[in-house]
Each structure stands twice: as C-alpha cells, then as structure tokens.
Design a protein around this motif. Structure first.
Motif, mmCIF file in Angstrom:
data_model
loop_
_atom_site.group_PDB
_atom_site.id
_atom_site.type_symbol
_atom_site.label_atom_id
_atom_site.label_comp_id
_atom_site.label_asym_id
_atom_site.label_seq_id
_atom_site.Cartn_x
_atom_site.Cartn_y
_atom_site.Cartn_z
ATOM 1 N N UNK A 203 0.831 -1.211 0.000
ATOM 2 C CA UNK A 203 0.000 0.000 0.000
ATOM 3 C C UNK A 203 0.858 1.252 0.000
ATOM 4 N N UNK A 204 1.942 1.236 0.780
ATOM 5 C CA UNK A 204 2.831 2.394 0.827
ATOM 6 C C UNK A 204 3.471 2.630 -0.535
ATOM 7 N N UNK A 205 3.842 1.544 -1.209
ATOM 8 C CA UNK A 205 4.428 1.685 -2.544
ATOM 9 C C UNK A 205 3.425 2.301 -3.514
ATOM 10 N N UNK A 206 2.176 1.839 -3.466
ATOM 11 C CA UNK A 206 1.136 2.406 -4.339
ATOM 12 C C UNK A 206 0.975 3.891 -4.069
ATOM 13 N N UNK A 207 0.997 4.270 -2.801
ATOM 14 C CA UNK A 207 0.885 5.690 -2.460
ATOM 15 C C UNK A 207 2.079 6.478 -2.997
ATOM 16 N N UNK A 208 3.270 5.926 -2.886
ATOM 17 C CA UNK A 208 4.455 6.618 -3.398
ATOM 18 C C UNK A 208 4.333 6.867 -4.894
ATOM 19 N N UNK A 209 3.849 5.866 -5.620
ATOM 20 C CA UNK A 209 3.681 6.025 -7.061
ATOM 21 C C UNK A 209 2.643 7.091 -7.363
ATOM 22 N N UNK A 210 1.484 7.009 -6.685
ATOM 23 C CA UNK A 210 0.391 7.945 -6.965
ATOM 24 C C UNK A 210 0.730 9.363 -6.532
ATOM 25 N N UNK A 211 1.325 9.501 -5.345
ATOM 26 C CA UNK A 211 1.593 10.845 -4.814
ATOM 27 C C UNK A 211 2.765 11.520 -5.512
ATOM 28 N N UNK A 212 3.503 10.779 -6.327
ATOM 29 C CA UNK A 212 4.556 11.379 -7.134
ATOM 30 C C UNK A 212 3.982 12.370 -8.149
ATOM 31 N N UNK A 213 2.683 12.283 -8.399
ATOM 32 C CA UNK A 213 2.017 13.195 -9.338
ATOM 33 C C UNK A 213 1.682 14.532 -8.695
ATOM 34 N N UNK A 214 1.895 14.660 -7.380
ATOM 35 C CA UNK A 214 1.454 15.859 -6.664
ATOM 36 C C UNK A 214 2.636 16.692 -6.216
#
Length: 218
Positions: A203-214
């Motif tokens: 889950x943390x990895x998914x967040x890192x990928x997604x939040x890289x857009x912000x």
C-alpha cells in the motif's frame, strides 16, 4: 429481466416483513458473490448458492426468479458499494484525498477479495452483465465528476499533468492485481502467503507512485 433488491421490494408489505426480505436477499447475495467468484457464471448453480446460504433452492428463486437475475443483482451490489466512495466525494488536500482513497479501496478489496476476482471474471467474459449494470448506474457520469476534479487540480498546479482517467485506472489496477493475483505475489515474495506487513508495504508503494504526481508534500 433486470432486478435489484430495491426493485424487488414490495412497498405494500409490513416493515417487519420488508426487513426480513432485505436480510434474506442480502444473505443470498453474500453466498452468490462467493459461488460466482469460485466457479464463474456458467459453473455456478442456484442450488450451490442456496446451499451456501443455508436455504432451499425455491427460496432463492422466490426472490430472484433465475440465475441471471441473481448474478446481475450480485454485480450491481458490488458496484454500488465500490462506487459509494468515489474520489470526487472526498475532502482535504489533493494528496490527502488520494492517500485516503488508496487506503479505502485496498481496505475494501482485502476485506472481500472474492469481489475483485468476480468482477475480473465478469469483464473477461465480455462484461455481458457488468457493462449494462454500469450503464444503468450512470457510472460514466460519476467517472466524469472524478476526472473533472483531477483536471481542476492539474489546472491549479497541485497535480502533474497526466490523463486523469488513466490515473484512476492505474489505482484500480494496483487494487485488483494484488488481490486477484495474491498467490503469484506470494510466490515472488518467496512466502506461503502475503502477510499484513507485506500489505502495508504494498500500500505504501502504491501511495508513493500515486503521490509522485502531486507537488505538495504527502
């Protein structure tokens, strides 16, 4: 004949009998989710669903008439619960919203992993029931509200420019892959099963990928 629990509820019945009906149909749908997930539409019998629900076959058919109605109601309920918390409804900063949304979809999918497997199976058979359900639920309009919100974040400079629809697909892809392909994930992790700690790291990895857009800090 397309039916949902609501359309099968007779408004002339008493509140007590209506509650019994809602409880019974919910029990049937709970059983149907698991049976359809395990064996697919073609491989599942109404009798198997009745057995899992600890009911007689005629009781299941009383509420749903046939297997296709029951299958459609099962898919409809899954989509209803999945889409009840679409990203456009969340409050907070953009990164907070996306982070909370990822927590939500992973928690929801892990609690009932068979749902992802069932929907994947339905779409692989061509979405013969799933797509009409989405049309009836006006799912495209809901997605347009979500992508409009992402576009607004991009216009404000809060989110890196990307295709908003593909961004949502990316999150859903993560959500379903790790659940539907959990044995494969466990194999490559060299473990008998994916542990709670593994899920936290995933889950943390998914967040890192997604939040890289912000642009703002998470």
């Amino acid at each position: 004949m397309n039916q949902t629990i609501e359309s099968m509820t007779d408004k002339t019945v008493t509140p007590r009998s209506r509650n019994v009906r809602i409880k019974r149909t919910s029990e049937i749908l709970d059983a149907a989710e698991i049976e359809f997930s395990n064996s697919g539409f073609e491989g599942t019998s109404v009798q198997a669903i009745a057995d899992r629900a600890k009911l007689q076959k005629r009781q299941v058919l009383y509420f749903f008439q046939n297997k296709e109605n029951l299958y459609r109601a099962t898919i409809d309920r899954i989509f209803s619960e999945w889409r009840a918390q679409e990203l456009d409804k969340w409050e907070g900063s953009p990164s907070e919203i996306v982070s909370s949304y990822i927590d939500h979809i992973f928690d929801m999918t892990r609690r009932k992993s068979h749902r992802s497997k069932l929907v994947i199976s339905e779409m692989m058979r061509g979405g013969k029931i799933g797509v009409p359900v989405m049309i009836d639920r006006k799912s495209r309009e809901g997605m347009q509200r979500t992508t409009a919100r992402l576009e607004n974040w991009m216009d404000r400079g809060d989110m890196r420019r990307t295709d908003p629809l593909k961004f949502i697909f990316m999150l859903w892809g993560f959500q379903h892959f790790y659940v539907a392909f959990e044995p494969e994930v466990a194999y490559f992790l060299d473990k008998p099963e994916v542990t709670d700690d593994d899920w936290l790291r995933i889950r943390q990895h998914v967040k890192e990928v997604a939040l890289n857009y912000f642009s703002e800090p998470s």
